[in-house]
Design a protein around this motif. Structure first.
Motif, short mmCIF file in Angstrom:
data_model
loop_
_atom_site.label_atom_id
_atom_site.label_comp_id
_atom_site.label_asym_id
_atom_site.label_seq_id
_atom_site.Cartn_x
_atom_site.Cartn_y
_atom_site.Cartn_z
N ASP A 1 0.78 -1.15 -0.11
CA ASP A 1 0.03 0.19 0.04
C ASP A 1 0.97 1.15 -0.04
O ASP A 1 1.66 1.49 0.83
N ALA A 2 0.98 2.10 -1.20
CA ALA A 2 1.87 2.97 -1.24
C ALA A 2 0.95 4.47 -1.34
O ALA A 2 1.21 5.09 -2.38
N THR A 3 -0.57 4.36 -0.83
CA THR A 3 -1.21 5.53 -1.00
C THR A 3 -0.33 6.93 -0.79
O THR A 3 -0.15 7.04 0.36
N PRO A 4 -0.56 7.81 -1.79
CA PRO A 4 0.06 9.11 -1.62
C PRO A 4 -0.72 10.10 -0.80
O PRO A 4 -2.01 9.92 -0.32
N SER A 5 -0.31 11.22 -0.27
CA SER A 5 -0.86 12.11 0.37
C SER A 5 -0.66 13.80 -0.19
O SER A 5 0.40 13.66 -0.87
N CYS A 6 -1.53 14.31 0.04
CA CYS A 6 -1.15 15.75 -0.35
C CYS A 6 -1.39 16.63 0.72
O CYS A 6 -1.51 16.34 1.70
N HIS B 1 -2.19 3.40 -10.53
CA HIS B 1 -3.26 3.60 -9.47
C HIS B 1 -3.29 5.28 -9.34
O HIS B 1 -2.27 5.79 -9.17
N VAL B 2 -4.56 5.73 -9.67
CA VAL B 2 -4.66 7.10 -9.47
C VAL B 2 -5.34 7.79 -8.31
O VAL B 2 -6.52 6.96 -8.04
N PHE B 3 -4.84 8.83 -7.83
CA PHE B 3 -5.66 9.19 -6.49
C PHE B 3 -6.10 10.70 -6.69
O PHE B 3 -5.44 11.57 -7.37
N SER B 4 -7.09 11.23 -5.90
CA SER B 4 -7.54 12.64 -5.86
C SER B 4 -7.71 13.17 -4.63
O SER B 4 -7.73 12.51 -3.72
N CYS B 5 -7.42 14.51 -4.78
CA CYS B 5 -7.51 15.37 -3.44
C CYS B 5 -8.90 15.23 -2.86
O CYS B 5 -9.79 15.18 -3.39
N ARG B 6 -8.82 15.12 -1.40
CA ARG B 6 -10.33 14.85 -0.47
C ARG B 6 -10.87 16.19 -0.76
O ARG B 6 -12.18 16.37 -1.05
N VAL C 1 0.39 6.26 -8.49
CA VAL C 1 1.82 5.24 -8.40
C VAL C 1 1.47 4.35 -9.11
O VAL C 1 0.41 3.58 -9.29
N ALA C 2 2.52 3.71 -9.86
CA ALA C 2 2.67 2.75 -11.02
C ALA C 2 3.17 1.39 -10.22
O ALA C 2 4.43 1.33 -9.57
N GLU C 3 2.81 0.47 -10.61
CA GLU C 3 3.39 -0.99 -10.15
C GLU C 3 3.35 -1.96 -11.32
O GLU C 3 2.53 -1.65 -12.23
N PHE C 4 4.55 -2.62 -11.16
CA PHE C 4 4.75 -3.51 -12.42
C PHE C 4 4.97 -5.01 -11.88
O PHE C 4 5.39 -5.07 -10.89
#
Length: 384
Positions: free
Chosen positions: A340-345, A367-372, A381-384
Motif C-alpha cells: 500500500d503506497a497511497t500518496p498524500s497531499c 493507481h490514480v488518486f484525487s485530493c479529498r 503510483v505505478a506498479e509493475f
C-alpha cells in the motif's frame, strides 16, 4: 515472523523484479516494493525469507514481503531485518470485543454519485460481528472494459469517448506530452470522458493518463514521468509519427473502453494485509495483517486459523452483483500488487480514483488518486 526460506535466482537490477527459488522446490516472483527490509537491493544468490504469497499477474505466485535470512552466509552481506513485535495469544472472544471496527475501506475511495445495490453476503460464523459493516461500507466502482491489446478494433476516439492505447489524445492544449526526465513522448494509457468521470469527480472535465515506461519503472510516482490530468477535451492531439512504444514494442491502435454499471466492491484479504501497516487497530488488520496476533480460540465450528485469508476470500466469492475487473476501474479500492503506497497531499491521504492495467503494467497497475478537497493535482503510483 517466520517465512519460507529460499534463494534469489533471478533479478533485474533496473526494476528490482526477479524470482526466488524456495527450499521446498517452489518458485515465487517478487517486486521492488517487497524488499523494504533491505537497505540496498539484494543480489542473485542472496538467501531470503518469503512472508506471504499472493496471486500475481495471470495467477503467478508473488511474494508479499521478502526479508534477509538472518544468520545465513550471503554472497553479498545484507543488513538484518528489524525484529517484528512479538505476537501474543489472544482468545477469539477477546479479539472480537477489542476490535469492533472492521476497516476504513470506505474512507480510502472516491465515492460514486450513482448508488449501487448493497452486497449480499451469506451468514458466516467467523465474520458475523462485522458482516453488517462490510455490506454498508462496501465502495461503489464502475468497471471499464478494455479490449485485449492483441485483438485491436479499429476506432477513432472522439472527445466524448473513453479509450485506451493508440496515438490519439483529447487534451487542454494541442501538444502531445513528453517525459520530463528523458523527453521521450509519453505512451497513451487511458482517457475517461467527462460524462463518465462525473459520477466521481463532477465539474465537466475528463481524465487523461499517459506514461513514460522508460523512466516510470524506477520513478513510479514522479509526476515528471506521466501526464495524469483532469482535462477539458478541446484538442485532438496525435503522437509523433516516428514513435515506438517502450512498453509494448509497437504502436497500438486506440481501443474503445466500455463503462459498466455501478457495482459494489468488497476488498480482498490481500488489500487488508497491505492496509494493516496503516490501520493496525482494525479487525481486518488484526486478522490479515503481517503482525496478526496468534488467536487462541475457542473458534466457531470448522474454523481453521491458518487459512483465515482463504476462508474470507471464499466467503466474498459467494456475493452477488459485485464489481468485475475488465482492465480498468473507477472507484473502489486500489488493487495493490506489492504494498500500500497511497500518496498524500496537503489535505491528507488521497482517496483512490482509478486503477488501470490494460496490458501495459504487467503484474500491477497505474493507481490514480484525487485530493479529498478536489483542490490539489491528481497523484499516481505505478506498479509493475
Amino acid at each position: 515472523m517466520s517465512g519460507q526460506k529460499g534463494t534469489i535466482v533471478e533479478l533485474n537490477p533496473m526494476d528490482a523484479l526477479g524470482w526466488i527459488e524456495l527450499d521446498d522446490g517452489g518458485r515465487v516472483r517478487f517486486g521492488g516494493t517487497s524488499l523494504k527490509s533491505f537497505a540496498v537491493n539484494p543480489s542473485v544468490g542472496t538467501r531470503v525469507e518469503v512472508h506471504g504469497i499472493a496471486p500475481g499477474y495471470q495467477g503467478v505466485p508473488k511474494a508479499v514481503m521478502v526479508t534477509p535470512l538472518v544468520g545465513a552466509s550471503e554472497a553479498t552481506e545484507q543488513p538484518k531485518a528489524e525484529p517484528r513485535r512479538a505476537r501474543k495469544k489472544t482468545p477469539w472472544a477477546t479479539f472480537v470485543r477489542e476490535h469492533p471496527r472492521w476497516s476504513d475501506v470506505a474512507e480510502t475511495c472516491v465515492p460514486c454519485a450513482r448508488k449501487a445495490p448493497r452486497p449480499t453476503l451469506p451468514e458466516h460464523p467467523l465474520f458475523a460481528p462485522w458482516r453488517r459493516e462490510l455490506c454498508e461500507t462496501a465502495p461503489t466502482s464502475v468497471d471499464l472494459k478494455v479490449p485485449h491489446y492483441l485483438k485491436p478494433e479499429s476506432f477513432d476516439p472522439g472527445p466524448g469517448d473513453c479509450f485506451a492505447h493508440g496515438s490519439v489524445a483529447w487534451l487542454d492544449e494541442p501538444r502531445w506530452p513528453s517525459c520530463g526526465v528523458c523527453a521521450r513522448p509519453l505512451e497513451m494509457c487511458v482517457q475517461i470522458s467527462p460524462a463518465v468521470l462525473a459520477d466521481f469527480l463532477p465539474g465537466g472535465r475528463g481524465l487523461a493518463a499517459l506514461f513514460c515506461f522508460h523512466c516510470g519503472v524506477s520513478m513510479n510516482s514522479d509526476p515528471r514521468v506521466a501526464h495524469v490530468r483532469l482535462v477539458d477535451p478541446r484538442h485532438r492531439v496525435t503522437g509523433p509519427k516516428e514513435w515506438k512504444s517502450a512498453s509494448s514494442g509497437w504502436r497500438r491502435e486506440s481501443q474503445r473502453v466500455t463503462p459498466g454499471s455501478p457495482a459494489t466492491e468488497l476488498a480482498p484479504a490481500s488489500w487488508y494485509r497491505f492496509r494493516s501497516e496503516i490501520t493496525p487497530d482494525t479487525a481486518s488488520s488484526g486478522l490479515f495483517g503481517f503482525d496478526a496476533p496468534e488467536l487462541g480460540g475457542p473458534f466457531p465450528k470448522d474454523f481453521d486459523p491458518d487459512l483465515l485469508d482463504v476462508e474470507y476470500d471464499d466467503w466474498l466469492a459467494k456475493q452477488r452483483g459485485g464489481a468485475r475487473w475488465g482492465g480498468a476501474r473507477l472507484g473502489g479500492v486500489a488493487g495493490w500488487d506489492q504494498a500500500d503506497a497511497t500518496p498524500s497531499c496537503a489535505h491528507g491521504e488521497m482517496p483512490h480514483l482509478l486503477d488501470y492495467e490494460g496490458g501495459q503494467f504487467l503484474d500491477g497497475a497505474l493507481h490514480v488518486f484525487s485530493c479529498r478537497e478536489r483542490v490539489c493535482e491528481l497523484a499516481f503510483v505505478a506498479e509493475f
